[in-house]
Write a protein that holds these residues in place. Structure first.
Motif, PDB file in Angstrom:
ATOM      1  N   PRO A   5      -2.946 -35.165   8.354  1.00  0.00           N
ATOM      2  CA  PRO A   5      -3.746 -35.422   7.145  1.00  0.00           C
ATOM      3  C   PRO A   5      -5.239 -35.199   7.411  1.00  0.00           C
TER       4      PRO A   5
ATOM      5  N   TRP B 184       0.621 -26.721   7.761  1.00  0.00           N
ATOM      6  CA  TRP B 184      -0.282 -27.884   7.745  1.00  0.00           C
ATOM      7  C   TRP B 184       0.274 -28.982   8.644  1.00  0.00           C
ATOM      8  N   ASN B 185      -0.539 -29.404   9.599  1.00  0.00           N
ATOM      9  CA  ASN B 185      -0.133 -30.531  10.445  1.00  0.00           C
ATOM     10  C   ASN B 185      -1.288 -31.525  10.567  1.00  0.00           C
TER      11      ASN B 185
ATOM     12  N   THR C 253       1.924 -36.049   7.748  1.00  0.00           N
ATOM     13  CA  THR C 253       1.645 -35.035   6.723  1.00  0.00           C
ATOM     14  C   THR C 253       2.788 -34.994   5.714  1.00  0.00           C
TER      15      THR C 253
ATOM     16  N   ILE D 187       4.973 -27.736   5.684  1.00  0.00           N
ATOM     17  CA  ILE D 187       4.317 -29.002   6.002  1.00  0.00           C
ATOM     18  C   ILE D 187       4.992 -29.578   7.243  1.00  0.00           C
TER      19      ILE D 187
ATOM     20  N   THR E 147      -6.798 -35.205   1.257  1.00  0.00           N
ATOM     21  CA  THR E 147      -5.386 -34.889   1.528  1.00  0.00           C
ATOM     22  C   THR E 147      -4.647 -34.637   0.210  1.00  0.00           C
TER      23      THR E 147
END
Ligand code: AMP
Length: 394
Positions: free
Chosen positions: A319, A316-317, A353, A348, A332
């Motif tokens: 918000p 995940w990169n 993030t 993450i 988010t």
């Protein structure tokens, strides 16, 4: 595989460790000491193996004389000493006799912290410009160089690339952990592999999309960048963030990878980006001309969840909404909640993030939270980081 600190006999050696002590300091008080804590494993390993430890780090930016006092590492030396439970010698300069004498007086297990490496930027950007003479000088102070500052590994500075080109070198435990997690997730993922991308601008993430679109099974798009993709699909996006130069890129991606790139089906809108603005949830075909989309909403959270629940690797990169504002933080936060319950490798990216996940209470809930914003982004782009490229292979 890169050489690591474990590959050296450190006994009685002067070991220069480049750490990342770039911590927030307000009125001389450190407001978040996480980065200092993250470096302890490498420092403790070196001292307990008989090394004389010389620490180098940058702190903030130094452009004027006034920046010098604001950016001294002295408070860090005090905090580090508390955390290590031993004295840390702080040297308030970056070169010269005082530093050299103190280094010559070090005994096995001692720790010395040199003043902010960016003090050298005041006179011609010597640190940030990787001045040859400076790198060679710092290298002359030690026997072995260990890079453990992941946050600056995407930059070629005198304190990483410069020193490493003159000394036997390796990486520390922090960089090793970053590489293991990010590299493995991207290049050897357990499948299905899903990527969540958000943040403000598509143009910042083009490199990541290009690299990951061939590697991931799905890319879920949220954040401000979703609106450029939606515009490319022909939707009216009102006053939402639009990265007009990237519309064609988005069109290409949607044409080439129609089943891989997953776009939101609804969003939370408001007339302005403030906490006072009344939020309105809507399907994406009904964004009003005077509204801006600021978060993903329920149907998209459900849609994204259906992919995430099936995934074994998730990166995940960025918000998925303007999470700094409580009215637009739900998307988010809900993804953070969900990821903490999944039986998957969850990585993450650093920067926003990571702050979101940590602020929502999930510091230890995932496989890995990266400590470097720009550095993790460049790894996801498939680039080799100069501060790591210079380190010897085993
Ligand atoms: P980046 O640094 O590119 O990852 O962008 C992070 C920033 O994007 C955060 O400050 C978020 O508030 C912002 N952001 C996320 N979604 C939106 C959105 N829909 N509209 C405006 N800003 C957003």
């Amino acid at each position: 595989m890169k050489k690591t600190i474990r590959d050296f006999n450190l006994e009685d050696k002067k070991v220069i460790i480049r750490v990342d002590f770039n911590v927030p300091i307000k009125d001389g008080v450190i407001t978040d000491d996480n980065r200092i804590k993250e470096s302890l494993k490498t420092i403790n390993y070196a001292t307990s193996n008989g090394a004389k430890v010389i620490l180098l780090s940058h702190l903030g930016r130094v452009k004027t004389e006034e920046d010098l006092a604001k950016n001294t590492l002295r408070p860090v030396a005090t905090r580090l000493s508390e955390l290590l439970g031993k004295d840390v010698t702080f040297i308030p300069v970056t070169r010269g006799e005082e530093l050299e004498t103190a280094i010559n007086n070090l005994k096995r297990g001692d720790v010395l912290l040199v003043e902010n490496t960016r003090y050298e930027d005041l006179d011609g950007k010597k640190e940030s410009g990787n001045d040859e003479e400076l790198g060679a000088y710092w290298a002359s102070l030690g026997d072995i160089y260990i890079n453990d500052a992941f946050g600056t590994a995407h930059r070629a500075h005198a304190s990483n690339v410069g020193i490493a080109s003159h000394l036997d070198n390796g990486i520390g435990f922090l960089i090793e952990k970053e590489l293991e997690n990010l590299d493995k997730a991207v290049n050897d993922p357990v499948r299905p592999f899903t990527v969540i991308l958000g943040g403000a601008k598509v143009s910042d993430k083009i490199g990541v999309i290009k690299n990951l679109v061939t590697k991931a099974d799905h890319i879920l798009i949220g954040g401000g960048m979703m609106f450029t993709f939606l515009k490319a699909e022909g939707y009216e996006i009102g006053k939402s963030l639009l990265d007009s130069e990237s519309v064609n890129f988005c069109k290409e991606m949607l044409t080439d990878y129609p089943n891989k790139i997953i776009l939101p089906v609804d969003c939370v809108c408001a007339n302005e980006l403030t906490n006072e603005a009344a939020p309105r949830a809507t399907i994406i075909s009904d964004i009003h001309a005077d509204e801006m989309g600021l978060d993903i909403s329920e149907r998209t959270i459900d849609l994204f969840s259906s992919y995430l629940k099936e995934s074994k690797t998730i990166v995940w990169n960025g918000p998925v909404g303007a999470f700094e504002y409580p009215n637009f933080a739900t998307g988010t936060r809900r993804l953070c909640d969900l990821l903490a319950t999944l039986d998957a490798n969850v990585i993450i990216g650093g920067g926003d993030t990571a702050s979101a996940a940590i602020n929502f209470g999930y510091k230890d809930a995932y496989t890995h939270i990266s400590t470097g914003g720009g550095a993790s982004l460049e790894l996801l782009e498939g680039k080799e980081l100069p501060g790591i490229a210079i380190i010897a292979e085993k």
